[in-house]
Design an enzyme around this catalytic site. Structure first.
Site, PDB file in Angstrom:
ATOM      1  N   TYR A  30     -40.028  27.499  30.679  1.00 46.55           N
ATOM      2  CA  TYR A  30     -39.948  28.831  31.303  1.00 46.55           C
ATOM      3  C   TYR A  30     -39.235  29.826  30.398  1.00 46.55           C
ATOM      4  O   TYR A  30     -39.726  30.922  30.138  1.00 46.55           O
ATOM      5  CB  TYR A  30     -39.246  28.731  32.664  1.00 46.55           C
ATOM      6  CG  TYR A  30     -40.148  28.090  33.675  1.00 46.55           C
ATOM      7  CD1 TYR A  30     -41.018  28.868  34.434  1.00 46.55           C
ATOM      8  CD2 TYR A  30     -40.172  26.706  33.832  1.00 46.55           C
ATOM      9  CE1 TYR A  30     -41.877  28.285  35.341  1.00 46.55           C
ATOM     10  CE2 TYR A  30     -41.033  26.111  34.720  1.00 46.55           C
ATOM     11  CZ  TYR A  30     -41.882  26.899  35.472  1.00 46.55           C
ATOM     12  OH  TYR A  30     -42.750  26.313  36.354  1.00 46.55           O
ATOM     13  N   VAL A  31     -38.073  29.422  29.881  1.00 47.01           N
ATOM     14  CA  VAL A  31     -37.284  30.354  29.072  1.00 47.01           C
ATOM     15  C   VAL A  31     -37.985  30.619  27.736  1.00 47.01           C
ATOM     16  O   VAL A  31     -38.191  31.771  27.344  1.00 47.01           O
ATOM     17  CB  VAL A  31     -35.859  29.782  28.850  1.00 47.01           C
ATOM     18  CG1 VAL A  31     -35.092  30.604  27.834  1.00 47.01           C
ATOM     19  CG2 VAL A  31     -35.107  29.738  30.178  1.00 47.01           C
ATOM     20  N   THR A 144     -28.775  26.379  28.718  1.00 44.30           N
ATOM     21  CA  THR A 144     -27.488  26.322  29.411  1.00 44.30           C
ATOM     22  C   THR A 144     -26.732  25.086  28.920  1.00 44.30           C
ATOM     23  O   THR A 144     -27.281  23.980  28.948  1.00 44.30           O
ATOM     24  CB  THR A 144     -27.731  26.262  30.931  1.00 44.30           C
ATOM     25  OG1 THR A 144     -28.454  27.442  31.290  1.00 44.30           O
ATOM     26  CG2 THR A 144     -26.429  26.205  31.708  1.00 44.30           C
ATOM     27  N   LYS A 230     -22.205  31.623  31.844  1.00 43.78           N
ATOM     28  CA  LYS A 230     -23.493  31.164  32.407  1.00 43.78           C
ATOM     29  C   LYS A 230     -23.255  30.202  33.577  1.00 43.78           C
ATOM     30  O   LYS A 230     -23.867  30.316  34.638  1.00 43.78           O
ATOM     31  CB  LYS A 230     -24.326  30.502  31.301  1.00 43.78           C
ATOM     32  CG  LYS A 230     -25.637  29.903  31.769  1.00 43.78           C
ATOM     33  CD  LYS A 230     -26.605  30.956  32.280  1.00 43.78           C
ATOM     34  CE  LYS A 230     -27.757  30.311  33.034  1.00 43.78           C
ATOM     35  NZ  LYS A 230     -28.589  31.287  33.727  1.00 43.78           N
ATOM     36  N   HIS A 237     -23.875  31.969  42.274  1.00 45.33           N
ATOM     37  CA  HIS A 237     -25.130  32.131  43.038  1.00 45.33           C
ATOM     38  C   HIS A 237     -25.240  31.018  44.087  1.00 45.33           C
ATOM     39  O   HIS A 237     -25.590  31.262  45.242  1.00 45.33           O
ATOM     40  CB  HIS A 237     -26.354  32.062  42.116  1.00 45.33           C
ATOM     41  CG  HIS A 237     -26.371  33.138  41.064  1.00 45.33           C
ATOM     42  ND1 HIS A 237     -25.796  34.363  41.242  1.00 45.33           N
ATOM     43  CD2 HIS A 237     -26.914  33.158  39.824  1.00 45.33           C
ATOM     44  CE1 HIS A 237     -25.968  35.096  40.146  1.00 45.33           C
ATOM     45  NE2 HIS A 237     -26.635  34.382  39.277  1.00 45.33           N
ATOM     46  N   TYR A 277     -11.154  40.664  45.382  1.00 41.42           N
ATOM     47  CA  TYR A 277     -10.997  39.223  45.672  1.00 41.42           C
ATOM     48  C   TYR A 277     -11.711  38.325  44.658  1.00 41.42           C
ATOM     49  O   TYR A 277     -11.983  37.169  44.949  1.00 41.42           O
ATOM     50  CB  TYR A 277     -11.499  38.877  47.091  1.00 41.42           C
ATOM     51  CG  TYR A 277     -10.860  39.730  48.161  1.00 41.42           C
ATOM     52  CD1 TYR A 277      -9.492  39.699  48.358  1.00 41.42           C
ATOM     53  CD2 TYR A 277     -11.629  40.574  48.960  1.00 41.42           C
ATOM     54  CE1 TYR A 277      -8.902  40.492  49.313  1.00 41.42           C
ATOM     55  CE2 TYR A 277     -11.046  41.369  49.928  1.00 41.42           C
ATOM     56  CZ  TYR A 277      -9.672  41.318  50.094  1.00 41.42           C
ATOM     57  OH  TYR A 277      -9.086  42.103  51.040  1.00 41.42           O
ATOM     58  N   CYS A 288      -4.209  36.987  58.622  1.00 41.37           N
ATOM     59  CA  CYS A 288      -5.623  37.035  59.033  1.00 41.37           C
ATOM     60  C   CYS A 288      -6.480  35.899  58.462  1.00 41.37           C
ATOM     61  O   CYS A 288      -7.070  35.133  59.211  1.00 41.37           O
ATOM     62  CB  CYS A 288      -6.240  38.369  58.631  1.00 41.37           C
ATOM     63  SG  CYS A 288      -5.498  39.731  59.514  1.00 41.37           S
ATOM     64  N   ARG A 351       3.968  35.972  57.316  1.00 44.99           N
ATOM     65  CA  ARG A 351       3.187  34.946  58.033  1.00 44.99           C
ATOM     66  C   ARG A 351       2.193  34.253  57.092  1.00 44.99           C
ATOM     67  O   ARG A 351       1.415  34.908  56.424  1.00 44.99           O
ATOM     68  CB  ARG A 351       2.448  35.582  59.215  1.00 44.99           C
ATOM     69  CG  ARG A 351       3.363  35.856  60.383  1.00 44.99           C
ATOM     70  CD  ARG A 351       2.661  36.641  61.449  1.00 44.99           C
ATOM     71  NE  ARG A 351       2.346  37.980  61.001  1.00 44.99           N
ATOM     72  CZ  ARG A 351       1.585  38.834  61.684  1.00 44.99           C
ATOM     73  NH1 ARG A 351       1.031  38.468  62.819  1.00 44.99           N
ATOM     74  NH2 ARG A 351       1.350  40.032  61.220  1.00 44.99           N
TER      75      ARG A 351
HETATM   76  N1  LIG Z   1     -35.798  27.981  34.109  1.00 43.25           N
HETATM   77  C1  LIG Z   1     -34.957  28.966  34.284  1.00 43.25           C
HETATM   78  O1  LIG Z   1     -35.122  29.841  35.137  1.00 43.25           O
HETATM   79  C2  LIG Z   1     -33.746  29.094  33.391  1.00 43.25           C
HETATM   80  C3  LIG Z   1     -33.006  30.266  33.421  1.00 43.25           C
HETATM   81  C4  LIG Z   1     -31.895  30.381  32.585  1.00 43.25           C
HETATM   82  C5  LIG Z   1     -31.530  29.325  31.752  1.00 43.25           C
HETATM   83  N2  LIG Z   1     -32.268  28.173  31.767  1.00 43.25           N
HETATM   84  C6  LIG Z   1     -31.875  27.116  30.845  1.00 43.25           C
HETATM   85  O2  LIG Z   1     -32.728  27.198  29.712  1.00 43.25           O
HETATM   86  C7  LIG Z   1     -33.045  25.896  29.220  1.00 43.25           C
HETATM   87  C8  LIG Z   1     -34.554  25.680  29.262  1.00 43.25           C
HETATM   88  O3  LIG Z   1     -34.984  25.765  30.593  1.00 43.25           O
HETATM   89  P1  LIG Z   1     -36.525  25.712  30.981  1.00 43.25           P
HETATM   90  O4  LIG Z   1     -36.593  25.837  32.447  1.00 43.25           O
HETATM   91  O5  LIG Z   1     -37.279  26.654  30.110  1.00 43.25           O
HETATM   92  O6  LIG Z   1     -36.841  24.188  30.547  1.00 43.25           O
HETATM   93  P2  LIG Z   1     -38.238  23.426  30.575  1.00 43.25           P
HETATM   94  O7  LIG Z   1     -37.929  22.033  30.956  1.00 43.25           O
HETATM   95  O8  LIG Z   1     -39.243  24.202  31.362  1.00 43.25           O
HETATM   96  O9  LIG Z   1     -38.686  23.469  29.055  1.00 43.25           O
HETATM   97  C9  LIG Z   1     -38.007  22.819  28.019  1.00 43.25           C
HETATM   98  C10 LIG Z   1     -38.985  22.585  26.890  1.00 43.25           C
HETATM   99  O10 LIG Z   1     -38.271  22.048  25.787  1.00 43.25           O
HETATM  100  C11 LIG Z   1     -39.174  21.172  25.122  1.00 43.25           C
HETATM  101  N3  LIG Z   1     -38.446  20.305  24.184  1.00 43.25           N
HETATM  102  C12 LIG Z   1     -37.689  19.212  24.429  1.00 43.25           C
HETATM  103  N4  LIG Z   1     -37.220  18.699  23.267  1.00 43.25           N
HETATM  104  C13 LIG Z   1     -37.666  19.497  22.282  1.00 43.25           C
HETATM  105  C14 LIG Z   1     -37.513  19.495  20.865  1.00 43.25           C
HETATM  106  N5  LIG Z   1     -36.764  18.571  20.236  1.00 43.25           N
HETATM  107  N6  LIG Z   1     -38.121  20.473  20.150  1.00 43.25           N
HETATM  108  C15 LIG Z   1     -38.862  21.416  20.759  1.00 43.25           C
HETATM  109  N7  LIG Z   1     -39.047  21.456  22.101  1.00 43.25           N
HETATM  110  C16 LIG Z   1     -38.445  20.516  22.840  1.00 43.25           C
HETATM  111  C17 LIG Z   1     -39.857  20.445  26.273  1.00 43.25           C
HETATM  112  O11 LIG Z   1     -41.054  19.798  25.852  1.00 43.25           O
HETATM  113  C18 LIG Z   1     -40.114  21.609  27.234  1.00 43.25           C
HETATM  114  O12 LIG Z   1     -41.361  22.222  26.979  1.00 43.25           O
HETATM  115  C19 LIG Z   1     -32.254  24.921  30.097  1.00 43.25           C
HETATM  116  O13 LIG Z   1     -31.008  24.663  29.481  1.00 43.25           O
HETATM  117  C20 LIG Z   1     -32.050  25.692  31.381  1.00 43.25           C
HETATM  118  O14 LIG Z   1     -30.895  25.251  32.063  1.00 43.25           O
HETATM  119  C21 LIG Z   1     -33.375  28.049  32.552  1.00 43.25           C
END
Ligand SMILES: NC(=O)c1ccc[n+]([C@@H]2O[C@H](COP(=O)([O-])OP(=O)(O)OC[C@H]3O[C@@H](n4cnc5c(N)ncnc54)[C@H](O)[C@@H]3O)[C@@H](O)[C@H]2O)c1
Length: 458
Positions: A30-31, A144, A230, A237, A277, A288, A351
């Site tokens: 995703y990222v 992360t 992070k 959240h 806070y 309170c 108190r």
């Molecule tokens: N998904 C979210 O909304 C989101 C948001 C913020 C931060 N993050 C953080 O970002 C990071 C990635 O999240 P994600 O959801 O994109 O993960 P994901 O599991 O969707 O994708 C990770 C990718 O890394 C690849 N990978 C693994 N080993 C590898 C290597 N040696 N070389 C190249 N590619 C390799 C995997 O095949 C996979 O495609 C995590 O640490 C996550 O905590 C995710």
């Protein structure tokens, strides 16, 4: 350091005349996939790297490996632009680009710890590739990561394998990602802020080039603080969602509409949705919060409603009081001066004051205690406030002193629970090097105080 970017639309900014960067993106989940598509859209030359051949094939064909609003069109456009290529070869990606964004997964291991095996393996590969690279390379970790991982685990691997040092031929940064699945392209273009942790300017300035135009503040900080922010955001959240859901369970038992209640709660921008806070400090108390929390929990229990987060709030608050007690006892000194007794600065309300709990504890341990609180005139205390003191610390009058300077002078350890310029000044004037100050208020003039100042947890 903070800078705010202008809100220039991407297409207008990247009209082909702006200088572009060559960027490799490791991990196309995703990222990584969204970053690849958006950076390619913005005119940069991007190389996508993943160990999953199916993902690489999809991307090379202009198709998205993740289901995200806008990604189908964007991937197609970027693939056609000629600015995108994919590879499974880390060395090729490092050698052909100026910067690598590392976005590989960091899932939970079965014991709850973070599984860093993918990112550790990758750090080795990137380090080995950098051995043969003459030009400088910027490595930006975006996954992360548990605070301390970049400097304690990844950087040593990369430096050892490459034979280079951070700041000399290679520049290591940590930039947490704040996008949310489902709205990731919109979040990429309008994040809450950009935070970059780095130990040098070179990597930072490259990231300013890449992200400085975004319509949000750009903060630079230490790598460890960036890693921690992070985690703190995600924990917050999770806590907020759980609070809203516990409130909903409670509201149902009360026959109240939870949506209306939470909507009204969120409309208070002064105390609720605000920095109020949310500053580290001493435990809460007063007339309170503790009693209302107890009444809430009693009501919930009598209606069979489970509220595990709220049920543990008082225990967490007590842990904070216990920390202060143990900090004082750990000094081994038996002559204590307390500055402040009421539950917060500016009131005489005793108190459920956590400072009264501290005083009770010190008296129980047989320590010699002297207390100064300019707001608390015991002879003037009335009603419930007076009853509370008579019940909890009946002999407190004997311990109260009007002379702040004398309380400081006569103590071996001084507990500061009152945040007032006069206290800061008196400590600077009177405290000596053989004394210890336990600071519960975050004294701002620590350097002016001759005594050893220990913050509660700062
Ligand atoms: N998904 C979210 O909304 C989101 C948001 C913020 C931060 N993050 C953080 O970002 C990071 C990635 O999240 P994600 O959801 O994109 O993960 P994901 O599991 O969707 O994708 C990770 C990718 O890394 C690849 N990978 C693994 N080993 C590898 C290597 N040696 N070389 C190249 N590619 C390799 C995997 O095949 C996979 O495609 C995590 O640490 C996550 O905590 C995710």
């Amino acid at each position: 350091m903070l800078q705010r970017g202008s809100a220039r639309p991407h297409e207008a900014r990247f009209n082909g005349t702006e200088p572009h960067l060559n960027i490799s993106i490791f991990g196309l989940g995703y990222v990584g996939a969204v970053s690849l598509a958006c950076l390619g859209r913005d005119g940069h030359h991007v190389v996508g790297v993943d160990v999953d051949a199916a993902k690489l094939e999809l991307i090379a064909a202009g198709r998205t490996p993740v289901v995200e609003e806008g990604m189908v069109d964007l991937m197609e456009r970027v693939a056609k632009s000629g600015r995108l290529r994919v590879t499974s070869d880390a060395r090729d990606a490092v050698l052909s680009t100026d910067m690598s964004l590392v976005c590989v997964g960091t899932p939970s291991a079965s014991n709850g710890s973070q599984d860093q095996s993918a990112i550790v393996r990758l750090a080795h590969e990137i380090g080995v590739a950098l051995r043969d690279k003459a030009s400088p390379h910027v490595i930006v970790f975006r996954s992360t990561l548990v605070p301390g991982t970049v400097e304690g685990v990844l950087q040593p691997i990369i430096e050892r394998e490459s034979g280079k040092r951070d700041g000399d031929g290679l520049h290591i940064c940590y930039q947490p990602e704040f996008l949310r699945e489902g709205s990731s392209i919109r979040d990429y273009d309008k994040p809450p802020f950009t935070i970059v942790g780095a130990n040098g300017e070179a990597g930072l300035s490259k990231l300013r080039e890449l992200f400085g135009h975004l319509p949000c503040a750009f903060h630079s900080t230490s790598i460890r603080a960036a890693e921690t922010v992070k985690y703190c955001c995600n924990n917050f959240h999770a806590l907020k969602i759980t609070f809203a859901n516990e409130t909903a369970r409670l509201c149902e038992a009360m026959g109240v509409d939870p949506f209306e209640v939470m909507d009204l709660v969120c409309q208070d921008r002064q105390l609720n949705i605000s920095p109020a806070y949310l500053k580290p400090g001493f435990a809460f108390g007063g007339s309170c919060l503790p009693k209302d929390l107890r009444a809430t929990l009693y009501f919930a229990k009598s209606h069979d409603v489970e509220l595990p987060v709220l049920a543990n709030v008082l225990a967490s608050n007590r842990a904070h009081v216990d920390l202060a007690i143990s900090k004082v006892l750990e000094t081994g000194k038996r002559n204590v001066g307390m500055i402040g007794l009421s539950f917060k600065t500016g009131t005489d309300d005793l108190r459920e004051s956590p400072l009264v709990t501290l005083a009770e504890h010190f008296i129980g341990k047989g320590l010699r205690l002297r207390i100064h609180d300019p707001e608390v005139q015991l002879s003037r205390l009335l009603g419930a406030n007076r009853r509370f003191i008579e019940q909890h610390v009946p002999h407190i009058a004997e311990l109260m002193r009007d002379d702040l300077h004398a309380v400081i002078r006569e103590a071996e350890v001084i507990v500061v629970g009152l945040d007032h310029p006069k206290v800061h000044q008196a400590l600077a004037e009177v405290a000596t090097a053989d004394q210890v100050v336990i600071d519960l208020v975050r004294l701002r003039n620590r350097d002016d105080i001759a005594a050893k100042v220990e913050g509660l947890c700062w």
